[in-house]
Motif scaffolding. Structure first.
Motif, short mmCIF file in Angstrom:
data_model
loop_
_atom_site.label_atom_id
_atom_site.label_comp_id
_atom_site.label_asym_id
_atom_site.label_seq_id
_atom_site.Cartn_x
_atom_site.Cartn_y
_atom_site.Cartn_z
N ILE A 288 1.01 -1.32 -0.16
CA ILE A 288 0.06 0.50 -0.39
C ILE A 288 0.72 1.82 0.08
CG2 ILE A 288 -1.42 0.83 1.56
CD1 ILE A 288 -3.12 -1.12 2.16
N HIS A 289 1.94 1.47 1.17
CA HIS A 289 2.87 2.75 1.00
C HIS A 289 3.42 2.29 -0.27
CE1 HIS A 289 6.44 5.39 1.46
NE2 HIS A 289 7.26 4.03 1.63
N SER A 290 3.76 1.06 -1.13
CA SER A 290 5.08 1.38 -2.69
C SER A 290 4.10 2.07 -3.31
CB SER A 290 5.15 0.22 -3.27
OG SER A 290 6.07 -0.48 -1.83
N GLY A 291 2.83 2.13 -3.68
CA GLY A 291 1.37 1.72 -4.97
C GLY A 291 1.16 3.48 -4.79
N ARG A 292 1.50 3.95 -3.10
CA ARG A 292 0.05 4.92 -2.59
C ARG A 292 -1.15 5.19 -2.92
NH1 ARG A 292 4.39 7.98 0.35
NH2 ARG A 292 6.23 7.78 -0.62
N GLU A 293 -1.84 4.19 -3.11
CA GLU A 293 -3.06 4.16 -2.79
C GLU A 293 -3.30 3.71 -1.84
OE1 GLU A 293 -4.56 2.26 -5.79
OE2 GLU A 293 -3.44 3.10 -7.63
N GLY A 294 -4.82 4.15 -1.22
CA GLY A 294 -4.72 4.08 0.09
C GLY A 294 -5.90 2.80 0.08
N GLU A 295 -5.97 2.44 1.41
CA GLU A 295 -7.76 1.36 1.09
C GLU A 295 -8.61 1.36 1.93
OE1 GLU A 295 -8.20 -3.13 1.04
OE2 GLU A 295 -6.38 -1.98 -0.16
N ASN A 296 -9.76 1.29 1.40
CA ASN A 296 -10.90 1.84 1.88
C ASN A 296 -10.72 0.78 3.41
OD1 ASN A 296 -11.63 1.84 -1.04
ND2 ASN A 296 -12.95 3.58 -0.38
N LEU A 297 -11.71 1.46 4.55
CA LEU A 297 -12.05 1.00 5.74
C LEU A 297 -13.67 -0.10 4.68
CD1 LEU A 297 -11.87 4.24 8.44
CD2 LEU A 297 -10.18 1.91 7.61
N PHE A 298 -13.81 -0.69 6.20
CA PHE A 298 -15.16 -1.47 6.01
C PHE A 298 -15.79 -0.92 7.23
CE2 PHE A 298 -11.67 -5.22 6.62
CZ PHE A 298 -12.45 -5.23 7.51
N LEU A 299 -16.89 -1.56 7.74
CA LEU A 299 -17.73 -1.42 8.95
C LEU A 299 -18.55 -3.25 8.56
CD1 LEU A 299 -17.86 0.01 11.25
CD2 LEU A 299 -20.20 1.01 10.76
N PRO A 300 -17.90 -3.50 9.72
CA PRO A 300 -19.63 -4.74 9.79
C PRO A 300 -20.58 -4.50 10.21
CG PRO A 300 -16.90 -5.03 11.04
CD PRO A 300 -17.52 -3.99 10.24
N THR A 301 -21.87 -4.83 9.32
CA THR A 301 -23.07 -4.12 9.32
C THR A 301 -23.73 -5.58 9.39
OG1 THR A 301 -22.70 -2.53 7.81
CG2 THR A 301 -24.74 -2.97 7.88
N LEU A 302 -25.05 -5.56 10.63
CA LEU A 302 -26.12 -6.57 10.26
C LEU A 302 -26.46 -6.38 9.19
CD1 LEU A 302 -26.77 -9.22 11.95
CD2 LEU A 302 -28.36 -7.53 13.44
N VAL A 303 -27.35 -7.48 8.44
CA VAL A 303 -28.50 -6.78 6.88
C VAL A 303 -29.31 -8.05 7.67
CG1 VAL A 303 -28.73 -7.12 5.06
CG2 VAL A 303 -26.62 -5.82 5.58
N GLY A 304 -30.10 -8.20 8.25
CA GLY A 304 -30.87 -9.05 8.36
C GLY A 304 -30.22 -9.72 9.70
N HIS A 305 -30.42 -11.15 9.39
CA HIS A 305 -29.69 -12.45 10.33
C HIS A 305 -28.16 -12.71 10.15
CE1 HIS A 305 -33.55 -13.46 12.35
NE2 HIS A 305 -33.75 -14.32 10.97
N ASP A 306 -27.77 -11.61 8.86
CA ASP A 306 -26.16 -11.89 8.33
C ASP A 306 -25.24 -10.35 8.54
OD1 ASP A 306 -26.49 -13.98 7.24
OD2 ASP A 306 -28.05 -13.44 5.23
N CYS A 307 -24.02 -11.24 8.41
CA CYS A 307 -23.78 -9.63 8.98
C CYS A 307 -22.80 -9.24 8.07
CB CYS A 307 -22.79 -9.71 9.82
SG CYS A 307 -21.33 -8.91 10.56
#
Length: 489
Positions: A288-307
């Motif tokens: 990630i440092h070498s490519g100078r591109e960031g990594e998107n954060l993700f957030l665990p979200t409950l959708v129905g009975h699934d995460c």
């Protein structure tokens, strides 16, 4: 843990940052080292083993040797710590299994080695389940770990001895040789330094920007995440750049081990809000440092009975990434550095009359060591392995030689020109002899001894020798109470 800083204001220090240093210098040094991913000064040593010319104890085939390693404790107790595999039909085995041990410079770590011929009927049994009393001894040997690591190639060859008891006496027979080779575990001294930042963090507060900090955790086989590092808290910042963090490679497992980097919004009640996270290894973060591109954060979200993992617009960037090797004491030894041990002993009258049992200089006829002898032995026993010629400068101070003025630096061996003695035993003998050839006097002055030691060290420096000099001064702390005191200079 890694670098664990925090904002010093308010309750943000509770995030797990660096508290004010109120302990001694050792505590301060330990805290500094830990902040840079260095967890103490211990080196992990991997020992490998081979043997030659073992005794053949089998009738129709060759011996099936196995090596057992023991550690001898300071109280004399012997503890088994390791067994190799069994090598079939070999009098010159090279065992594959390695033994890893933590190296302590300040302790004499005595290792005992015992080679057994495993009987054919037990070859299908796990080595840890074998009863050693049912196997035949091929020989044994012992050494200090220091003896191995101070060798130029870190290999030590020992004679295997088998003790034979007869009615009249017990004698030893030599049966082959055992070679022990030491390697320092590389991963234990490699540290990764990273500067992390985030862009477009979502606000978790109604009337202000977020107060973000990062928590870096390692994932273990069970799936549990174990925190290893925290950053400081940055107030009111949607685009934070934190101070560098330092992670020891051994601390996280390996460079390819998965890490979870979580970004939290600080709350003074301790219930910090998760803004988002990423799961990457150190190798991934380097890319990630070498490519100078960031990594998107993700957030665990409950959708129905699934995460499900909701991908956020917030990004994690690695501004800087570098790896450094923390050079250890063993690296300096491998580079040719040698330790030189010197000792200076207090012969002032405050020690008490050496002919009386309450004197610190009293030589007990039973052989029990006095305080000075104990200090010489315990320190010298450790340092002697790192001094190749084992010839030590030894002085006394604060005494009056026969028919002479008080001397604040005299050669312990009685010579006018030569201050060295051979080995720890030589120091002990010179010390005992000096007690009968000088009169205790005073005052207690260290300057002459320190200047003499400094002169020897400076001469070595002028010759460009790679030597590190250790001066042990043994003295009395308090005249009234005659507390015993020694220090290394």
């Amino acid at each position: 843990m890694g670098n664990c800083c925090s904002d010093v204001g308010g309750r943000m220090a509770a995030v797990g940052g660096t508290a004010a240093i109120t302990g001694n210098q050792s505590d301060a040094v330990d805290m500094y080292l830990k902040s840079r991913g260095i967890h103490g000064i211990l080196s992990q040593i991997e020992l490998s083993f081979s043997a030659t010319n073992l005794r053949d104890r089998d009738v129709f085939s060759k011996s099936d040797p196995m090596l057992v390693v023991y550690i001898k404790e300071r109280d004399g107790a012997v503890i088994e710590v390791f067994r190799t595999e069994v090598v079939l039909n070999s009098l010159n085995p090279t065992w594959i299994k390695k033994y890893t041990i933590a190296y302590h410079f300040e302790v004499v770590q005595t290792l005992l080695f015992h080679v057994f011929d495993v009987d054919t009927q037990f070859l299908n049994i796990e080595v840890k389940m074998l009863k050693l009393e049912e196997q035949q001894s091929l020989g044994e040997a012992s050494c200090a770990l220091s003896e191995i690591v101070t060798k130029p190639n870190r290999s030590l060859t020992l004679d295997l001895v088998r003790r034979v008891e007869s009615v009249s006496s017990t004698h030893s027979q030599h049966h082959g040789k055992l070679t022990v080779h030491a390697e320092e575990c590389f991963s234990s001294r490699t540290t990764a330094e990273m500067m992390l930042s985030c862009l477009d963090l979502e606000s978790k507060d109604l009337f202000s920007k977020c107060d973000p900090f990062l928590v870096i955790s390692k994932l273990v086989e069970s799936g549990i995440s174990i925190p290893v590092c925290k950053t400081e808290v940055l107030k009111n910042d949607h685009n934070p750049t934190w101070k560098p963090v330092f992670l020891n490679i051994q601390q996280v497992g390996s460079k390819d081990s998965p890490l979870v980097i979580e970004c939290f919004n600080f709350n003074s009640n301790g219930k910090h809000d998760l803004i988002g996270k990423v799961q990457k290894s150190l190798a991934d973060l380097e890319k990630i440092h070498s490519g100078r591109e960031g990594e998107n954060l993700f957030l665990p979200t409950l959708v129905g009975h699934d995460c499900e993992n909701k991908i956020l617009k917030s990004k994690l960037f690695v501004e800087n990434f570098s790896e450094t090797i923390q050079h250890t004491f063993l690296d300096y030894l491998a580079g040719g550095v040698e330790l030189n041990f010197m000792v200076a002993i207090d012969f002032t009258a405050s020690n008490g009359n050496p002919r009386l049992p309450d004197s610190l200089h009293y030589i007990d006829p039973s052989g029990r060591q006095n305080a000075y002898q104990k200090a010489i032995y315990e320190v010298g026993e450790v340092l002697q392995f790192y001094d190749t010629d084992k010839c030590f400068p030894a002085w006394g101070f604060g005494a009056r030689p026969i028919d002479g003025p008080v001397s604040h630096c005299f050669n312990l061996n009685g010579s006018n020109n030569y201050c060295k003695v051979e080995g720890i035993r030589g120091i002990m003998m010179a010390y005992t002899s000096a007690l009968f050839n000088v009169s205790l006097a005073g005052p207690t002055l260290f300057g002459h001894v320190i200047n003499k030691a400094a002169l020897i060290a400076s001469q070595s420096l002028a010759n460009e020798a790679q030597k590190y000099f250790v001066l042990l001064i043994i003295t009395v702390r308090c005249r009234e109470e005659r507390d015993f005191f020694w220090e290394l200079v």
